[in-house]
Design a protein around this motif. Structure first.
Motif, PDB file in Angstrom:
ATOM      1  N   ALA A  37      23.388  75.707  16.027  1.00  0.00           N
ATOM      2  CA  ALA A  37      22.046  75.132  16.133  1.00  0.00           C
ATOM      3  C   ALA A  37      20.985  76.213  16.356  1.00  0.00           C
ATOM      4  O   ALA A  37      19.947  76.235  15.678  1.00  0.00           O
ATOM      5  N   GLU A  38      21.227  77.121  17.287  1.00  0.00           N
ATOM      6  CA  GLU A  38      20.256  78.169  17.578  1.00  0.00           C
ATOM      7  C   GLU A  38      20.156  79.147  16.405  1.00  0.00           C
ATOM      8  O   GLU A  38      19.062  79.625  16.072  1.00  0.00           O
ATOM      9  N   THR A  39      21.290  79.417  15.778  1.00  0.00           N
ATOM     10  CA  THR A  39      21.276  80.296  14.605  1.00  0.00           C
ATOM     11  C   THR A  39      20.437  79.695  13.493  1.00  0.00           C
ATOM     12  O   THR A  39      19.639  80.385  12.838  1.00  0.00           O
ATOM     13  N   GLN A  40      20.582  78.373  13.278  1.00  0.00           N
ATOM     14  CA  GLN A  40      19.797  77.700  12.246  1.00  0.00           C
ATOM     15  C   GLN A  40      18.306  77.796  12.547  1.00  0.00           C
ATOM     16  O   GLN A  40      17.492  78.051  11.643  1.00  0.00           O
ATOM     17  N   ARG A  41      17.933  77.618  13.794  1.00  0.00           N
ATOM     18  CA  ARG A  41      16.519  77.709  14.171  1.00  0.00           C
ATOM     19  C   ARG A  41      15.978  79.116  13.882  1.00  0.00           C
ATOM     20  O   ARG A  41      14.896  79.275  13.308  1.00  0.00           O
ATOM     21  N   ILE A  42      16.744  80.141  14.252  1.00  0.00           N
ATOM     22  CA  ILE A  42      16.313  81.529  14.041  1.00  0.00           C
ATOM     23  C   ILE A  42      16.178  81.831  12.548  1.00  0.00           C
ATOM     24  O   ILE A  42      15.191  82.423  12.102  1.00  0.00           O
TER      25      ILE A  42
ATOM     26  N   ASP B 281      15.815  79.701   9.928  1.00  0.00           N
ATOM     27  CA  ASP B 281      14.733  78.951   9.270  1.00  0.00           C
ATOM     28  C   ASP B 281      13.365  79.530   9.633  1.00  0.00           C
ATOM     29  O   ASP B 281      12.479  79.647   8.769  1.00  0.00           O
ATOM     30  N   ALA B 282      13.177  79.893  10.884  1.00  0.00           N
ATOM     31  CA  ALA B 282      11.896  80.469  11.309  1.00  0.00           C
ATOM     32  C   ALA B 282      11.644  81.801  10.607  1.00  0.00           C
ATOM     33  O   ALA B 282      10.522  82.085  10.149  1.00  0.00           O
TER      34      ALA B 282
ATOM     35  N   THR C 116      14.594  87.185  16.308  1.00  0.00           N
ATOM     36  CA  THR C 116      13.626  87.371  15.228  1.00  0.00           C
ATOM     37  C   THR C 116      13.751  88.787  14.694  1.00  0.00           C
ATOM     38  O   THR C 116      14.500  89.603  15.253  1.00  0.00           O
TER      39      THR C 116
ATOM     40  N   TYR D 263      25.046  80.098   9.109  1.00  0.00           N
ATOM     41  CA  TYR D 263      24.007  79.294   8.474  1.00  0.00           C
ATOM     42  C   TYR D 263      23.254  80.166   7.483  1.00  0.00           C
ATOM     43  O   TYR D 263      22.960  81.332   7.755  1.00  0.00           O
TER      44      TYR D 263
END
Length: 686
Positions: A288-293, A295-296, A254, A323
């Motif tokens: 996948a984890e990069t996308q989550r970070i 988007d958040a 973050t 991403y």
């Protein structure tokens, strides 16, 4: 044993055979370049900017005053009573300083910032295609704001710096790797440089200027070299960008709260600025984890609205966007960044501020004129009303005086004349009656006394009537009246009073007329001021722009302070014992498999010449000390051959296995030592 020795030598051959060294990590070279940088003099002469302007402003106006005299004389009428002082400060201080700042540009300025070890320099190296240009690694690096100018018209990488005297100096590319917090040379080049400019050839990034900054959160301490904290350096750079690329280590997951504060500071300094949040090292997190970070974070930054160009995950090591929140590729990202502005020219801002100073004055004068014009309309209306009233009052006064004159003088005299005539006629009648009465009495008394009782009674009655008539007449003429002089005096007094009233009214009317004249004079004064300031504004701005063009055409001359390393010969440098020249050779790389006409390699030549410090340099930089030259000798063989005890000791302390090596002819150290009567000493230490 020979086979073992050859194997050992073969292993040694895997060491470096080419040595390339950043010369500025060497104290001698660092001190030399510092001396050159410091000696460069600022060649800028901003006085030419003001020459034409000062000449024009010195010309007398219609009142015979120069601009300085005019502004001083009219100071009390100015919107800003300190106009002249503020003007001189803007022109002779602010503008001059900004012109000397050098980094003004019409390109899109992109500040690349973030926390310590976020990978800012790695990111810049990647997108500019200048691998290893900027220093990277775990050590904190540049403390000097570095501007990367990308242009399709540039053919090669050029590095320039601005020294403490504000002179522009031409530098080697290698210097970028040496401006670090921890310099191996322990000599800080950052202490003599304010800024660095790097010109980069780039078709894709044409029109971009990337500003590299240190990790703002590395330390709260001021750097020993320049007395400035990294946060101060970063903040200063933030104020000059159109776009901020905020780099975050994807491992953080973050944007930290302290980073958000720095981003907010950027927006405070750049009202129209925009930001790209870039999570670097996304390869360590995966897609996948990069996308989550991403988007958040994009949701967290929703409050910034369209100020956020994009949030993306990126890998510097792979030069790949993992991403993007807006589904941008690098080309689209650059396109969106390019729309955010063309530079942050301090010169243009100051010119605009100077123009605004004049415009503020002119606008103030116009507002004053409009205010006076409105007042004039009111005064004219009042004057017209007053004139009508005054005219009526004067006509009324004239009428009053005519009536009063008629009452007090003309008609009053007629009444008195009539009364006098009446009194005169009454008196005349009485006198006639009196004469008659007296005649009767004379007749009675003298000649005819006692003639008749009837006559006597009539005489008595008439006498009584006469007395009554006389008494009535006397009472009738005893009335109050004023003589003509008295009445004329009072008429004059009343007339004078009315004249004074009319005079006061006339004075009040004249005052309104004078006030209108004063208002007209004020309107003319401020209209004249507005015209004068407009003319002066045109002179100042045109002169400054012309001067700036001339200045920029000839100013900022670059002074070459590089230490020339071309045509340096490693063997000649060794033979001369010139260590500075020797180390300079490594800036371009030294091949250890080049040889003299006698077959010596650079290493064996250094040994042969007895250059202990140079031999140590080779060892420190992992030169292959086992390698045989064209004569078939390695460094140890050469030291033995020449009987250098100290060099033999140096070599064996570092590489004991050298004692087991053989020459190309199969000779060991003993055979070589016997040739030079060196064997006894060698046998003692081996």
């Amino acid at each position: 044993m020979g086979r073992f020795q050859n194997k050992s030598s073969q292993m040694a051959k895997e060491r470096r055979n080419v040595i390339k060294v950043n010369p500025y990590e060497l104290p001698e070279k660092a001190l030399a370049i510092i001396a050159n940088i410091c000696s460069a003099q600022n060649m800028d002469d901003t006085s030419l900017i003001y020459g034409l302007m000062k000449h024009e402003l010195a010309k007398p106006n219609k009142d015979g005053d120069s601009f300085d005299a005019f502004t001083e004389k009219k100071r009390k009428d100015f919107f800003n009573i300190d106009f002249l002082d503020d003007f001189k400060w803007q022109v002779y201080v602010e503008l001059a300083d900004e012109l000397r700042a050098h980094e003004n540009t019409s390109d899109t300025q992109v500040v690349v910032a973030g926390g310590y070890s976020a990978g800012k320099s790695s990111f810049l190296n990647r997108i500019t295609g200048a691998d290893n240009l900027l220093p990277t690694g775990i050590e904190p690096v540049s403390m000097v704001s570095t501007y990367l100018y990308c242009s399709k018209n540039t053919n090669e990488i050029v590095v320039k710096g601005v020294n403490l005297r504000n002179a522009i100096v031409l530098l080697d590319k290698d210097i970028l790797q040496s401006i670090q917090h921890e310099s191996k040379s322990k000599i800080y080049l950052a202490s003599v440089l304010n800024k660095l400019f790097v010109e980069l050839p780039s078709e894709n990034l044409d029109g971009f200027v990337f500003i590299d900054t240190p990790g703002y959160n590395n330390s709260d301490k001021k750097n020993a070299s320049n007395g400035v904290t990294d946060e101060d350096t970063a903040r200063k750079a933030l104020s000059s960008g159109n776009v901020l690329i905020w780099v975050v280590d994807a491992g953080a997951g973050t944007v930290p709260a302290k980073d958000r504060k720095m981003i907010d500071y950027f927006f405070e300094q750049n009202e129209n600025g925009k930001v790209v949040v870039l999570f670097n090292k996304a390869d360590k997190k995966g897609i996948a984890e990069t996308q989550r970070i991403v988007d958040a974070t994009f949701k967290e930054f929703a409050s910034y609205g369209d100020k956020v160009i994009d949030v993306l995950g990126y890998s510097s090591s792979e030069n790949k966007i993992y991403y993007s929140a807006r589904q941008y590729d690098m080309s689209r990202l650059l396109f969106e960044m390019k729309k955010c502005g063309n530079g942050n020219s301090g010169v243009q801002k100051i010119l605009s501020d100077i123009e605004q100073m004049f415009e503020d004055e002119i606008e103030f004068y116009k507002e004053v004129v409009e205010s006076y014009k409105e007042d004039r309309k009111t005064r004219i209306k009042q004057r017209e009303e007053f004139a009508s009233f005054l005219d009526g009052e004067k006509r009324g006064t004239s009428n009053y005086l005519e009536v009063l004159s008629d009452l007090l003088i003309t008609s009053y005299n007629e009444v008195l004349n009539a009364a006098r005539k009446l009194g005169d006629s009454s008196k005349k009648a009485l006198d006639c009656w009196c004469n008659f009465h007296n005649g009767v009495m004379d007749f009675e008394n003298n000649d005819h006394w006692g003639t008749s009782k009837i006559l006597n009674r009539a005489i008595e009655q008439s006498s009584r009537n006469y007395d009554q008539c006389v008494n009535q007449h006397n009472r009738a003429i005893e009335y109050q009246y004023y003589d003509e002089d008295f009445r004329k005096e009072w008429f004059k007094r009343i007339k004078d009073q009315l004249d004074r009233i009319d005079s006061n009214l006339q004075h009040d009317y004249d005052e309104t007329v004078n006030e209108s004249k004063e208002i007209n004079a004020e309107i003319q004064k401020y209209e004249s001021l507005a015209n004068a300031m407009y003319n002066y504004e045109c002179i100042v701005i045109d002169s400054l722009k012309n001067g700036i063009r001339q200045y920029q055409a000839c100013a900022h001359k670059v002074q070459d302070v590089r230490i020339q390393t071309d045509n340096l010969n490693i063997f000649a440098a060794i033979s001369k014992g010139n260590y500075a020249e020797f180390t300079a050779c490594f800036a371009n790389g030294v091949k250890l498999n080049e040889y003299t006409s006698d077959g010596y390699s650079p290493v064996t030549w250094a040994v042969k010449e007895g250059a202990n410090d140079m031999v140590v340099f080779f060892m420190d930089h992992e030169a292959d000390m086992f390698a045989l030259d064209q004569r078939g000798y390695n460094a140890f063989h050469t030291a033995v051959e020449n009987g250098y005890k100290d060099i033999c000791q140096l070599l064996l302390d570092r590489e004991p296995e050298l004692a087991k090596t053989l020459t190309a002819n199969g000779e060991d150290y003993r055979s070589l030592a016997n040739k030079s009567n060196f064997a006894e000493w060698l046998n003692q230490i081996i």
